[in-house]
Each structure stands twice: as structure tokens, then as C-alpha cells.
Write a protein that holds these residues in place. Structure first.
Motif, PDB file in Angstrom:
ATOM      1  N   ARG A 125      23.938-107.496 -27.155  1.00 20.91           N
ATOM      2  CA  ARG A 125      24.570-107.346 -25.845  1.00 20.91           C
ATOM      3  C   ARG A 125      26.076-107.124 -25.979  1.00 20.91           C
ATOM      4  NH1 ARG A 125      23.160-109.628 -21.260  1.00 20.91           N
ATOM      5  NH2 ARG A 125      24.997-108.432 -20.603  1.00 20.91           N
ATOM      6  N   LEU A 126      26.714-107.905 -26.837  1.00 19.62           N
ATOM      7  CA  LEU A 126      28.171-107.791 -27.001  1.00 19.62           C
ATOM      8  C   LEU A 126      28.547-106.476 -27.660  1.00 19.62           C
ATOM      9  CD1 LEU A 126      29.007-111.453 -28.101  1.00 19.62           C
ATOM     10  CD2 LEU A 126      29.266-110.424 -25.832  1.00 19.62           C
ATOM     11  N   GLU A 127      27.729-106.011 -28.598  1.00 18.62           N
ATOM     12  CA  GLU A 127      27.998-104.727 -29.249  1.00 18.62           C
ATOM     13  C   GLU A 127      27.941-103.572 -28.265  1.00 18.62           C
ATOM     14  OE1 GLU A 127      26.266-105.776 -33.735  1.00 18.62           O
ATOM     15  OE2 GLU A 127      25.074-104.599 -32.312  1.00 18.62           O
ATOM     16  N   ARG A 128      27.170-103.747 -27.200  1.00 22.38           N
ATOM     17  CA  ARG A 128      27.042-102.706 -26.177  1.00 22.38           C
ATOM     18  C   ARG A 128      28.043-102.896 -25.043  1.00 22.38           C
ATOM     19  NH1 ARG A 128      24.166 -98.276 -27.239  1.00 22.38           N
ATOM     20  NH2 ARG A 128      23.390 -98.173 -25.114  1.00 22.38           N
ATOM     21  N   GLY A 129      28.988-103.803 -25.244  1.00 24.57           N
ATOM     22  CA  GLY A 129      30.017-104.017 -24.231  1.00 24.57           C
ATOM     23  C   GLY A 129      29.607-104.915 -23.098  1.00 24.57           C
ATOM     24  N   GLY A 130      28.522-105.660 -23.271  1.00 22.46           N
ATOM     25  CA  GLY A 130      28.059-106.534 -22.214  1.00 22.46           C
ATOM     26  C   GLY A 130      28.874-107.806 -22.098  1.00 22.46           C
ATOM     27  N   VAL A 131      28.799-108.417 -20.936  1.00 21.80           N
ATOM     28  CA  VAL A 131      29.408-109.721 -20.674  1.00 21.80           C
ATOM     29  C   VAL A 131      28.267-110.704 -20.446  1.00 21.80           C
ATOM     30  CG1 VAL A 131      30.869-111.070 -19.143  1.00 21.80           C
ATOM     31  CG2 VAL A 131      31.473-108.693 -19.679  1.00 21.80           C
ATOM     32  N   VAL A 132      28.196-111.748 -21.263  1.00 18.29           N
ATOM     33  CA  VAL A 132      27.102-112.709 -21.182  1.00 18.29           C
ATOM     34  C   VAL A 132      27.661-114.053 -20.750  1.00 18.29           C
ATOM     35  CG1 VAL A 132      25.213-113.833 -22.410  1.00 18.29           C
ATOM     36  CG2 VAL A 132      25.872-111.483 -23.003  1.00 18.29           C
ATOM     37  N   ARG A 133      27.298-114.490 -19.557  1.00 16.07           N
ATOM     38  CA  ARG A 133      27.820-115.748 -19.016  1.00 16.07           C
ATOM     39  C   ARG A 133      26.939-116.944 -19.362  1.00 16.07           C
ATOM     40  NH1 ARG A 133      28.890-111.738 -15.284  1.00 16.07           N
ATOM     41  NH2 ARG A 133      31.094-111.515 -14.709  1.00 16.07           N
ATOM     42  N   SER A 134      25.657-116.709 -19.605  1.00 16.17           N
ATOM     43  CA  SER A 134      24.744-117.792 -19.949  1.00 16.17           C
ATOM     44  C   SER A 134      23.521-117.188 -20.618  1.00 16.17           C
ATOM     45  CB  SER A 134      24.327-118.576 -18.706  1.00 16.17           C
ATOM     46  OG  SER A 134      23.539-117.761 -17.849  1.00 16.17           O
ATOM     47  N   ASP A 135      22.722-118.048 -21.273  1.00 18.59           N
ATOM     48  CA  ASP A 135      21.520-117.558 -21.941  1.00 18.59           C
ATOM     49  C   ASP A 135      20.538-116.924 -20.960  1.00 18.59           C
ATOM     50  OD1 ASP A 135      22.513-118.323 -24.357  1.00 18.59           O
ATOM     51  OD2 ASP A 135      21.088-119.960 -24.701  1.00 18.59           O
TER      52      ASP A 135
END
Length: 225
Positions: A125-135
Motif C-alpha cells: 500500500r505504501l509503495e503505491r502511495g497509499g495512506v493507511v490509518r489502521s489495519d
């Protein structure tokens, strides 16, 4: 709570109309191996789509509504393959192909819970530029879902989730619950324009009260009747 009893999916499991098969996928596990990573997701939200001539009701919201094209070719193929398409030029969205022989159908995997490979899913997710707020947000929504499990359009379009055969460096395996879930909810599909996104097509299915299910929004020109 003990984990559910699972069994490998077969093509026969997916030969019915997508709107009939879709609720049976809830609680199923999809495992993807790619680039040394293994990610397993428990399916919590899906949507059915029918192609031209599939079932008694034409589906104006389907990619295959007008017949076969280069884009939707996988939808017309053997059940159990994954139709991976590009949404908004950015997101790789994943569908399980289902339907009787000679017809087109897909079941969009809208959301799920990562049960194996949380760190790999987060990295994807992070490699694709995503923002992850929780699992709970790792695979919440079809674009996030595709990113988290590591399948990409056009590379992995057509990968077989029944045989588990390697396809461009990745494998996918679908396992179904031995007994279907009872707490299934149905309603209109998310963000689909026109009548295809109204309660005339209650072809979205999700697990009641599951926190990973994506939020609902009406599509353009849709709305409650």
C-alpha cells in the motif's frame, strides 16, 4: 473463536450466475504469492456484475454489458480466473470470474481483512502511495484491496485462482468456507452510475457489522427510489 473450515474452490463452485455466487464468497480466503510475499485476505464485501446475455436481467453497470472487448476478455473465460482491471488509471481492481460457460460475469472483491502478511500488505500500500490509518483500512475498498494483495493490471489479469498456476511471477488461490455465512447483507452497488447503481440491482453483498466493509455512496444519477 476458532478459524472457519475452508476448502479449495473449484470451477463448479463458480459456474452459477455471479449474483448467485457472490454471497458465497464472503468469508472466503484469497492467498496471493508475489515477489517473495504472501498475503491472505478474508473477503468481507463483494459485488456481482453480469455480461451481455448473462442471466435474465441486462446489467448496464458491467464492463461486459455490450459484449466481448480486449479489456473484458477475461470475464468471458473460464470461471475461477481473476479479472484485474485498471480503475481511474491508477487502481488495479480484482474480480473473480464466474458464470455459465459462454457467458461473462465477474464478482468484484470490494473489501477484506488481511489475515496473513499484514506487513507485506502495508508495504504494498505504501509503495503505491497509499495512506493507511489502521489495519482495517489495508484492503477496505477495491483499489486498496488490489494494492494490498499485490496484483497489478495488466500483468496479472487472467491469473487462475483455482489451479494456482504461476502467472507472471505470482500465484493466487481461492478457498471457500465449508458452510456459507448466515449474516450476509445485500444492497445497491457502490458508486455505480444510473439505474445500475440503484436498489433495482441489490448486487452488493457484505458481512454484517464487519469493520473492513467500505463506506457506501450513490453513483452519478443513482439514488434511493
Amino acid at each position: 473463536m476458532s478459524p472457519p473450515e475452508l476448502r479449495p474452490a473449484t470451477r463448479a463452485d463458480l459456474i452459477g450466475l455471479p449474483v448467485e455466487v457472490a454471497p458465497r464468497l464472503l468469508g472466503a480466503h484469497l492467498t496471493v504469492r508475489s515477489g517473495g510475499d504472501v498475503v491472505t485476505v478474508r473477503l468481507t464485501e463483494v459485488e456481482a456484475y453480469h455480461g451481455l446475455g448473462t442471466g435474465p436481467v441486462p446489467d448496464p453497470g458491467s464492463h461486459a454489458r455490450s459484449g466481448p472487448t480486449a479489456r473484458n476478455a477475461t470475464m468471458w473465460g473460464e470461471p475461477g480466473h481473476l479479472y484485474v482491471y485498471l480503475s481511474h488509471g491508477i487502481y488495479s481492481c480484482v474480480n473473480v470470474v464466474s458464470g455459465p460457460d459462454g457467458t461473462a460475469g465477474g464478482i468484484l472483491l470490494r473489501a477484506g481483512e488481511i489475515v496473513v502478511g499484514r506487513d507485506a500488505a502495508l508495504r504494498h500500500r505504501l509503495e503505491r502511495g497509499g495512506v493507511v490509518r489502521s489495519d482495517r483500512d489495508l484492503a477496505r475498498g477495491p483499489g486498496r484491496f488490489g494494492d494490498a494483495i499485490g496484483l497489478r493490471h495488466p500483468l496479472h489479469d487472467g491469473i487462475d485462482a483455482i489451479s494456482g498456476a504461476e502467472w507472471h511471477g505470482a500465484t493466487a488461490r481461492l478457498e471457500l468456507r465449508s458452510s456459507p455465512l448466515a449474516d450476509v447483507v445485500a444492497g445497491p452497488r457502490v458508486g455505480v452510475a444510473g439505474v445500475a447503481g440503484t436498489d433495482a440491482f441489490p448486487w452488493r453483498f457484505w458481512i454484517a457489522d464487519d469493520p473492513t466493509v467500505s463506506p457506501f455512496r450513490w453513483g452519478r444519477g443513482a439514488g434511493p427510489s
